[in-house]
Design a protein around this motif. Structure first.
Motif, PDB file in Angstrom:
ATOM      1  N   ALA A   1     -10.520   5.480  -6.457  1.00 14.37           N
ATOM      2  CA  ALA A   1     -11.742   6.217  -6.814  1.00 14.37           C
ATOM      3  C   ALA A   1     -12.053   6.111  -8.316  1.00 14.37           C
ATOM      4  O   ALA A   1     -13.192   5.779  -8.685  1.00 14.37           O
ATOM      5  N   PRO A   2     -11.077   6.329  -9.233  1.00  5.61           N
ATOM      6  CA  PRO A   2     -11.404   6.238 -10.668  1.00  5.61           C
ATOM      7  C   PRO A   2     -11.948   4.875 -11.082  1.00  5.61           C
ATOM      8  O   PRO A   2     -12.730   4.779 -12.036  1.00  5.61           O
ATOM      9  N   LEU A   3     -11.586   3.816 -10.358  1.00  9.69           N
ATOM     10  CA  LEU A   3     -12.087   2.484 -10.722  1.00  9.69           C
ATOM     11  C   LEU A   3     -13.410   2.166 -10.018  1.00  9.69           C
ATOM     12  O   LEU A   3     -13.939   1.056 -10.140  1.00  9.69           O
ATOM     13  N   GLY A   4     -13.909   3.104  -9.245  1.00 18.49           N
ATOM     14  CA  GLY A   4     -15.191   2.891  -8.571  1.00 18.49           C
ATOM     15  C   GLY A   4     -15.093   1.944  -7.385  1.00 18.49           C
ATOM     16  O   GLY A   4     -16.087   1.394  -6.936  1.00 18.49           O
ATOM     17  N   LEU A   5     -13.869   1.750  -6.857  1.00 21.97           N
ATOM     18  CA  LEU A   5     -13.716   0.876  -5.681  1.00 21.97           C
ATOM     19  C   LEU A   5     -13.921   1.717  -4.419  1.00 21.97           C
ATOM     20  O   LEU A   5     -13.728   2.936  -4.438  1.00 21.97           O
ATOM     21  N   SER A   6     -14.281   1.054  -3.315  1.00 27.47           N
ATOM     22  CA  SER A   6     -14.553   1.836  -2.111  1.00 27.47           C
ATOM     23  C   SER A   6     -13.464   1.688  -1.056  1.00 27.47           C
ATOM     24  O   SER A   6     -13.384   2.462  -0.114  1.00 27.47           O
ATOM     25  N   LYS A   7     -12.613   0.661  -1.195  1.00 31.02           N
ATOM     26  CA  LYS A   7     -11.524   0.530  -0.230  1.00 31.02           C
ATOM     27  C   LYS A   7     -10.272   0.000  -0.913  1.00 31.02           C
ATOM     28  O   LYS A   7     -10.332  -0.441  -2.067  1.00 31.02           O
ATOM     29  N   ARG A   8      -9.138   0.077  -0.169  1.00 36.01           N
ATOM     30  CA  ARG A   8      -7.883  -0.392  -0.746  1.00 36.01           C
ATOM     31  C   ARG A   8      -8.013  -1.874  -1.057  1.00 36.01           C
ATOM     32  O   ARG A   8      -8.345  -2.665  -0.172  1.00 36.01           O
ATOM     33  N   PRO A   9      -7.780  -2.270  -2.336  1.00 37.83           N
ATOM     34  CA  PRO A   9      -7.936  -3.691  -2.662  1.00 37.83           C
ATOM     35  C   PRO A   9      -6.943  -4.548  -1.912  1.00 37.83           C
ATOM     36  O   PRO A   9      -5.855  -4.091  -1.584  1.00 37.83           O
ATOM     37  N   ARG A  10      -7.309  -5.794  -1.665  1.00 39.36           N
ATOM     38  CA  ARG A  10      -6.410  -6.701  -0.940  1.00 39.36           C
ATOM     39  C   ARG A  10      -5.741  -7.692  -1.886  1.00 39.36           C
ATOM     40  O   ARG A  10      -4.635  -8.130  -1.646  1.00 39.36           O
ATOM     41  N   ASP A  11      -6.449  -8.085  -2.943  1.00 39.40           N
ATOM     42  CA  ASP A  11      -5.843  -9.098  -3.822  1.00 39.40           C
ATOM     43  C   ASP A  11      -4.882  -8.438  -4.802  1.00 39.40           C
ATOM     44  O   ASP A  11      -5.045  -7.272  -5.189  1.00 39.40           O
ATOM     45  N   LEU A  12      -3.867  -9.214  -5.208  1.00 39.53           N
ATOM     46  CA  LEU A  12      -2.771  -8.671  -6.006  1.00 39.53           C
ATOM     47  C   LEU A  12      -3.254  -8.098  -7.340  1.00 39.53           C
ATOM     48  O   LEU A  12      -2.868  -6.994  -7.726  1.00 39.53           O
ATOM     49  N   ALA A  13      -4.152  -8.830  -8.036  1.00 37.42           N
ATOM     50  CA  ALA A  13      -4.561  -8.388  -9.373  1.00 37.42           C
ATOM     51  C   ALA A  13      -5.279  -7.034  -9.320  1.00 37.42           C
ATOM     52  O   ALA A  13      -5.022  -6.143 -10.139  1.00 37.42           O
ATOM     53  N   THR A  14      -6.187  -6.861  -8.336  1.00 36.80           N
ATOM     54  CA  THR A  14      -6.911  -5.583  -8.262  1.00 36.80           C
ATOM     55  C   THR A  14      -5.974  -4.465  -7.819  1.00 36.80           C
ATOM     56  O   THR A  14      -6.060  -3.332  -8.309  1.00 36.80           O
ATOM     57  N   LYS A  15      -5.045  -4.791  -6.909  1.00 39.04           N
ATOM     58  CA  LYS A  15      -4.051  -3.785  -6.493  1.00 39.04           C
ATOM     59  C   LYS A  15      -3.235  -3.334  -7.699  1.00 39.04           C
ATOM     60  O   LYS A  15      -2.972  -2.153  -7.889  1.00 39.04           O
ATOM     61  N   GLN A  16      -2.851  -4.305  -8.534  1.00 34.40           N
ATOM     62  CA  GLN A  16      -2.026  -3.965  -9.691  1.00 34.40           C
ATOM     63  C   GLN A  16      -2.826  -3.149 -10.702  1.00 34.40           C
ATOM     64  O   GLN A  16      -2.297  -2.209 -11.303  1.00 34.40           O
ATOM     65  N   ALA A  17      -4.121  -3.489 -10.859  1.00 32.65           N
ATOM     66  CA  ALA A  17      -4.971  -2.711 -11.764  1.00 32.65           C
ATOM     67  C   ALA A  17      -5.109  -1.280 -11.240  1.00 32.65           C
ATOM     68  O   ALA A  17      -4.992  -0.303 -11.996  1.00 32.65           O
ATOM     69  N   ALA A  18      -5.329  -1.157  -9.916  1.00 36.72           N
ATOM     70  CA  ALA A  18      -5.460   0.188  -9.323  1.00 36.72           C
ATOM     71  C   ALA A  18      -4.153   0.962  -9.498  1.00 36.72           C
ATOM     72  O   ALA A  18      -4.157   2.155  -9.827  1.00 36.72           O
ATOM     73  N   ALA A  19      -3.028   0.277  -9.306  1.00 37.17           N
ATOM     74  CA  ALA A  19      -1.730   0.955  -9.448  1.00 37.17           C
ATOM     75  C   ALA A  19      -1.514   1.414 -10.880  1.00 37.17           C
ATOM     76  O   ALA A  19      -0.956   2.488 -11.114  1.00 37.17           O
ATOM     77  N   SER A  20      -1.970   0.622 -11.844  1.00 30.85           N
ATOM     78  CA  SER A  20      -1.730   1.012 -13.240  1.00 30.85           C
ATOM     79  C   SER A  20      -2.531   2.259 -13.589  1.00 30.85           C
ATOM     80  O   SER A  20      -2.062   3.130 -14.309  1.00 30.85           O
ATOM     81  N   VAL A  21      -3.751   2.361 -13.034  1.00 27.35           N
ATOM     82  CA  VAL A  21      -4.562   3.574 -13.247  1.00 27.35           C
ATOM     83  C   VAL A  21      -3.953   4.736 -12.449  1.00 27.35           C
ATOM     84  O   VAL A  21      -3.755   5.841 -12.962  1.00 27.35           O
ATOM     85  N   GLY A  22      -3.629   4.461 -11.194  1.00 26.03           N
ATOM     86  CA  GLY A  22      -3.182   5.529 -10.291  1.00 26.03           C
ATOM     87  C   GLY A  22      -1.798   6.064 -10.620  1.00 26.03           C
ATOM     88  O   GLY A  22      -1.539   7.254 -10.458  1.00 26.03           O
ATOM     89  N   GLN A  23      -0.888   5.201 -11.086  1.00 23.17           N
ATOM     90  CA  GLN A  23       0.477   5.664 -11.372  1.00 23.17           C
ATOM     91  C   GLN A  23       0.484   6.718 -12.474  1.00 23.17           C
ATOM     92  O   GLN A  23       1.249   7.684 -12.431  1.00 23.17           O
ATOM     93  N   LEU A  24      -0.408   6.517 -13.443  1.00 24.84           N
ATOM     94  CA  LEU A  24      -0.526   7.488 -14.542  1.00 24.84           C
ATOM     95  C   LEU A  24      -0.951   8.846 -13.986  1.00 24.84           C
ATOM     96  O   LEU A  24      -0.377   9.895 -14.311  1.00 24.84           O
ATOM     97  N   ALA A  25      -1.971   8.817 -13.115  1.00 26.24           N
ATOM     98  CA  ALA A  25      -2.465  10.063 -12.526  1.00 26.24           C
ATOM     99  C   ALA A  25      -1.396  10.704 -11.636  1.00 26.24           C
ATOM    100  O   ALA A  25      -1.199  11.925 -11.641  1.00 26.24           O
ATOM    101  N   LEU A  26      -0.689   9.839 -10.904  1.00 28.59           N
ATOM    102  CA  LEU A  26       0.322  10.326  -9.951  1.00 28.59           C
ATOM    103  C   LEU A  26       1.469  11.026 -10.692  1.00 28.59           C
ATOM    104  O   LEU A  26       1.862  12.151 -10.350  1.00 28.59           O
ATOM    105  N   ALA A  27       1.983  10.354 -11.713  1.00 26.65           N
ATOM    106  CA  ALA A  27       3.108  10.927 -12.456  1.00 26.65           C
ATOM    107  C   ALA A  27       2.681  12.222 -13.146  1.00 26.65           C
ATOM    108  O   ALA A  27       3.425  13.216 -13.161  1.00 26.65           O
TER     109      ALA A  27
END
Ligand SMILES: Nc1ncnc2c1ncn2[C@@H]1O[C@H](COP(=O)(O)OP(=O)(O)O)[C@@H](O)[C@H]1O
Ligand SMILES: N[C@@H](CCC(=O)OP(=O)(O)O)C(=O)O
Length: 369
Positions: free
Chosen positions: A68-94
């Motif tokens: 959601a913070p990256l403005g995406l509408s579904k779980r990304p499939r490609d590795l680079a976007t997944k990793q970008a989402a994880a880098s944003v999300g891990q901060l929020a999660l922790a």
């Protein structure tokens, strides 16, 4: 006491517990991280800790929380976007776990692991020490895969498997997998007509069970939960698979979900590492007599039974042991370098210089497959 209640009793009274929480239990596509659900989970974990248990949390949800913070509408499939989402999300999660446990004055520590970290003995021991010290300092470790640097080839695959690995890393007495489903069904519950399996005590209990894929946010679905539960249970750790919404009951009486009975003889953390986590650096080819000695009689491997060596390895590395047909029969920690072994092959121990008169793989460092 029946087998059914004894597994649940073991989980309810376990001194050290690993609790894994799936993405689907913490995040939604539209709104990202659900703080209310996370608080309820922290409440249940804190109360288990106050009752005297050590808890390590394996939390998924980094990718889910970054969508959601990256403005995406579904779980990304490609590795680079997944990793970008994880880098944003891990901060929020922790941050969310930190804020949630702070309500109790409890400190959290973030531990991000890659498969490579635990494949190497020194890094494995490092991770073990860090988790142990966090426990000694009464902090809760929040573990996740280090998604931003994990590559496709070097992934745990899913956090259910990571949780089973962590359970061994910290010598946990129980593993609790919390998801959006309230246990294992004999078929995908979304298709209707499926029945909950309350207890898995032997492989036959899984006959005919169809473990399907997960939801829009989950990674491995029920198949990965089932394989992680079996990995943990087969090596001696009982497992409870339950809904995150039942976390309070799962972590107190263990009276919900599906319980997987543990094999009574527990594999030591070292043998578990040799068998499931370590990378093998080479192969020792054995003759039939050596296979019998190692597999049937549980003896150490001596040079006389080795016909060939492949790979470049050093003393202390993990190697695969194969029979005359090339089929792997065991894994173990080798005591010599490949170059040293070349000179020793097929020779009886008594013929060797005294400094080489020891097993090539000691029985204590050997795991049959
Ligand atoms: N046999 C089964 N029993 C239970 N759940 C199943 C089964 N087969 C497929 N599923 C699905 O697996 C999902 C859980 O997997 P997943 O979405 O990966 O969860 P998590 O995010 O918690 O790891 C459930 O929502 C359920 O619909
Ligand atoms: N490391 C990933 C989760 C991977 C995973 O296995 O997810 P899940 O199936 O929801 O437990 C993340 O934090 O998004």
């Amino acid at each position: 006491m029946t087998a059914v209640s004894s597994t649940r009793a073991q989980i309810a009274t376990a001194r050290s517990v690993v609790v894994k929480i799936g993405s689907s239990a913490l995040t939604s596509l539209e709104t990202g991280l659900d703080r209310g659900k996370l608080d309820a989970l922290a409440d249940a974990i804190e109360s288990r800790m106050r009752a005297g248990s050590d808890v390590v949390v394996v939390s998924s949800g980094a990718v889910g929380a970054g969508i959601a913070p990256l403005g995406l509408s579904k779980r990304p499939r490609d590795l680079a976007t997944k990793q970008a989402a994880a880098s944003v999300g891990q901060l929020a999660l922790a941050h969310a776990w930190g804020t949630s446990f702070a309500r109790y004055g409890r400190t959290v520590g973030q531990v991000l692991l890659t498969a490579d970290d635990i494949a190497r003995r020194t890094q494995y021991r490092n991770a073990q020490r860090t988790l142990d010290r966090l426990r000694a300092l009464h902090a809760v470790a929040i573990v996740n895969e280090n998604d931003t640097v994990a590559t496709a080839e070097l992934r745990f695959g899913d956090n259910d498997r990571l949780a089973a690995m962590v359970a061994h890393l910290v010598s946990a007495d129980a593993l609790v997998l919390l998801s959006d489903v309230d246990g294992l069904y004999d078929g995908d519950p979304r298709k209707g007509g499926a029945t909950l399996i309350p207890e898995v005590t032997s492989p036959e209990d899984l006959d005919g069970v169809v473990a399907g894929s997960g939801g829009a946010l989950g990674t491995g679905g029920m198949a990965s939960k089932l394989s992680a539960a079996r990995l943990a249970a087969d090596s001696g750790v009982p497992v409870l698979l339950a809904a995150a919404s039942d976390a309070a009951e799962a972590l107190s009486g263990a009276g919900v979900g599906t319980a997987f009975a543990a094999r009574p003889a527990r594999l030591s953390a070292r043998k578990f590492w040799v068998r499931h986590a370590a990378d093998t650096q080479g192969v020792l080819h054995l003759d039939a007599g050596a296979v019998r000695a190692v597999v049937d009689r549980r003896r150490s491997l001596l040079p006389a039974g080795i016909t060939a060596v492949t790979g470049r390895f050093y003393g202390g590395d993990v190697v695969s042991l194969t029979g005359p047909d090339g089929v792997p029969v065991a894994r173990g920690v080798v005591a010599f370098d490949a170059a040293e072994l070349d000179e020793m092959l097929g020779r009886s121990t008594m013929e060797l210089p005294s400094e080489l008169q020891r097993p090539v793989v000691h029985a204590d460092d050997l795991v049959r497959l």
